[in-house]
Design a protein around this motif. Structure first.
Motif: not given
Length: 82
Positions: A4-6, A10-13, A38-50, A52-53
């Motif tokens: 499920p989506r965070g 969680e996205t902000i954190d 730490n979160w069990g997520v893949g590169p595509r999710s990471c790109d969204q977090y990146l 924002l970062a």
């Protein structure tokens, strides 16, 4: 089945964590490794977090530059009054 989506928090954190990693000299690969471990997520999710970062870091740089200008102006004004 996909996990499920965070939550928004969680996205902000996670984006904040990536911003700290980048600010300390980390790269995309470091963020991806951290997220996988730490979160069990893949590169595509990471790109969204990146994304924002990086936006957070850009805003932080603008704020620091403006603050620096204010300090310089203040110091110049103090010198003029002595």
């Amino acid at each position: 089945m996909a996990s499920p989506r965070g939550t928004k928090q969680e996205t902000i954190d996670r984006a904040n964590r990536f911003a700290r990693i980048i600010a300390n000299g980390g790269r995309r690969s470091d963020c991806i490794r951290f997220a996988a471990e730490n979160w069990g997520v893949g590169p595509r999710s990471c790109d969204q977090y990146l994304a924002l970062a990086r936006e957070q870091l850009k805003v932080s740089r603008i704020i620091l530059l403006n603050l620096n200008v204010v300090v310089v102006i203040h110091l110049r004004n103090e010198r003029l009054h002595y």
